[in-house]
Motif scaffolding. Structure first.
Motif, PDB file in Angstrom:
ATOM      1  N   LYS A   1       0.815  -1.208   0.000  1.00 38.46           N
ATOM      2  CA  LYS A   1       0.000   0.000   0.000  1.00 38.46           C
ATOM      3  C   LYS A   1       0.858   1.272   0.000  1.00 38.46           C
ATOM      4  N   TYR A   2       1.948   1.267   0.741  1.00 38.16           N
ATOM      5  CA  TYR A   2       2.768   2.471   0.901  1.00 38.16           C
ATOM      6  C   TYR A   2       4.070   2.439   0.112  1.00 38.16           C
ATOM      7  N   ALA A   3       4.303   1.403  -0.671  1.00 35.15           N
ATOM      8  CA  ALA A   3       5.586   1.245  -1.375  1.00 35.15           C
ATOM      9  C   ALA A   3       5.893   2.425  -2.290  1.00 35.15           C
ATOM     10  N   SER A   4       4.911   2.871  -3.077  1.00 33.90           N
ATOM     11  CA  SER A   4       5.192   3.947  -4.031  1.00 33.90           C
ATOM     12  C   SER A   4       5.558   5.248  -3.314  1.00 33.90           C
ATOM     13  N   GLN A   5       4.840   5.573  -2.230  1.00 32.67           N
ATOM     14  CA  GLN A   5       5.152   6.792  -1.485  1.00 32.67           C
ATOM     15  C   GLN A   5       6.552   6.718  -0.883  1.00 32.67           C
ATOM     16  N   ILE A   6       6.886   5.583  -0.307  1.00 34.58           N
ATOM     17  CA  ILE A   6       8.187   5.432   0.332  1.00 34.58           C
ATOM     18  C   ILE A   6       9.303   5.482  -0.702  1.00 34.58           C
ATOM     19  N   MET A   7       9.097   4.845  -1.844  1.00 34.53           N
ATOM     20  CA  MET A   7      10.126   4.857  -2.882  1.00 34.53           C
ATOM     21  C   MET A   7      10.330   6.265  -3.441  1.00 34.53           C
ATOM     22  N   GLN A   8       9.246   7.001  -3.682  1.00 36.64           N
ATOM     23  CA  GLN A   8       9.371   8.371  -4.187  1.00 36.64           C
ATOM     24  C   GLN A   8      10.129   9.253  -3.200  1.00 36.64           C
ATOM     25  N   LEU A   9       9.756   9.155  -1.944  1.00 39.37           N
ATOM     26  CA  LEU A   9      10.395   9.986  -0.925  1.00 39.37           C
ATOM     27  C   LEU A   9      11.859   9.596  -0.731  1.00 39.37           C
ATOM     28  N   SER A  10      12.152   8.302  -0.738  1.00 36.02           N
ATOM     29  CA  SER A  10      13.538   7.892  -0.561  1.00 36.02           C
ATOM     30  C   SER A  10      14.385   8.278  -1.784  1.00 36.02           C
ATOM     31  N   ASP A  11      13.797   8.265  -2.979  1.00 35.20           N
ATOM     32  CA  ASP A  11      14.516   8.721  -4.167  1.00 35.20           C
ATOM     33  C   ASP A  11      14.838  10.214  -4.059  1.00 35.20           C
ATOM     34  N   LYS A  12      13.898  11.002  -3.544  1.00 29.60           N
ATOM     35  CA  LYS A  12      14.149  12.435  -3.347  1.00 29.60           C
ATOM     36  C   LYS A  12      15.299  12.655  -2.368  1.00 29.60           C
ATOM     37  N   ILE A  13      15.314  11.852  -1.307  1.00 34.53           N
ATOM     38  CA  ILE A  13      16.317  12.046  -0.271  1.00 34.53           C
ATOM     39  C   ILE A  13      17.710  11.705  -0.787  1.00 34.53           C
ATOM     40  N   VAL A  14      17.832  10.612  -1.538  1.00 34.51           N
ATOM     41  CA  VAL A  14      19.167  10.233  -2.017  1.00 34.51           C
ATOM     42  C   VAL A  14      19.520  10.936  -3.301  1.00 34.51           C
ATOM     43  N   GLY A  15      18.598  11.722  -3.864  1.00 36.64           N
ATOM     44  CA  GLY A  15      18.911  12.552  -5.020  1.00 36.64           C
ATOM     45  C   GLY A  15      18.769  11.886  -6.364  1.00 36.64           C
TER      46      GLY A  15
END
Length: 122
Positions: A106-120
Motif C-alpha cells: 500500500k505504501y511502497a510507491s510513497q516510500i520509494m518516491q520519498l527515498s529517491d528524493k532524499i538520495v537525489g
C-alpha cells in the motif's frame, strides 16, 4: 570536568531546547512506522491472547480449576483449550507477515518516491 566535556554537555542540553525542523527523512521514518505499527500491534495483542488461552487450558489440566468450574472431564476440555491456544500462537506470525506485506504494498510507491528524493535520484 575538562572544557571539551563541558562544551559537549552544554551542546547536548541546548539541542533539547532548539525547535526542530521537519525533514524529508523524518517523513520517511513516519511512513515506515505507519507501515509497521499495525502489524506489530496485531502480533502483540493476538500473541498475548493466544498465550493466555493456551495457559488457561494448561491450568485446567494441571490444577483443580476444572473441578471448581464443575467440568466433568477437565483433562479433555483443558487439552482442547490448550490446543486452540497453540493453534492461535502458530497463526500469529503468518498473519503478521500478511498484514505487514499488505501495508508495504500500500505504501511502497510513497516510500520509494520519498527515498529517491532524499538520495537525489530525481
Amino acid at each position: 570536568m575538562n572544557k571539551n566535556d563541558q562544551e559537549f554537555l552544554v551542546q547536548k542540553i541546548r539541542t533539547q531546547y532548539i525547535e526542530k525542523t521537519h525533514t524529508q527523512l523524518d517523513e520517511l521514518k513516519e511512513l515506515d512506522a505507519k507501515v509497521r505499527r499495525p502489524a506489530n500491534v496485531f502480533a502483540g495483542i493476538f500473541g498475548t491472547v493466544s498465550a493466555l488461552v493456551m495457559g488457561s487450558g494448561m491450568s485446567m489440566v494441571m490444577t483443580d480449576v476444572g473441578q471448581i468450574l464443575n467440568i466433568s472431564n477437565p483433562m479433555v476440555v483443558g487439552t482442547v483449550i490448550g490446543l486452540v491456544g497453540m493453534g492461535m500462537a502458530a497463526l500469529t506470525y503468518p498473519i503478521y507477515k500478511g498484514v505487514l506485506n499488505s501495508r508495504r504494498k500500500k505504501y511502497a510507491s510513497q516510500i520509494m518516491q520519498l527515498s529517491d528524493k532524499i538520495v537525489g535520484k530525481q
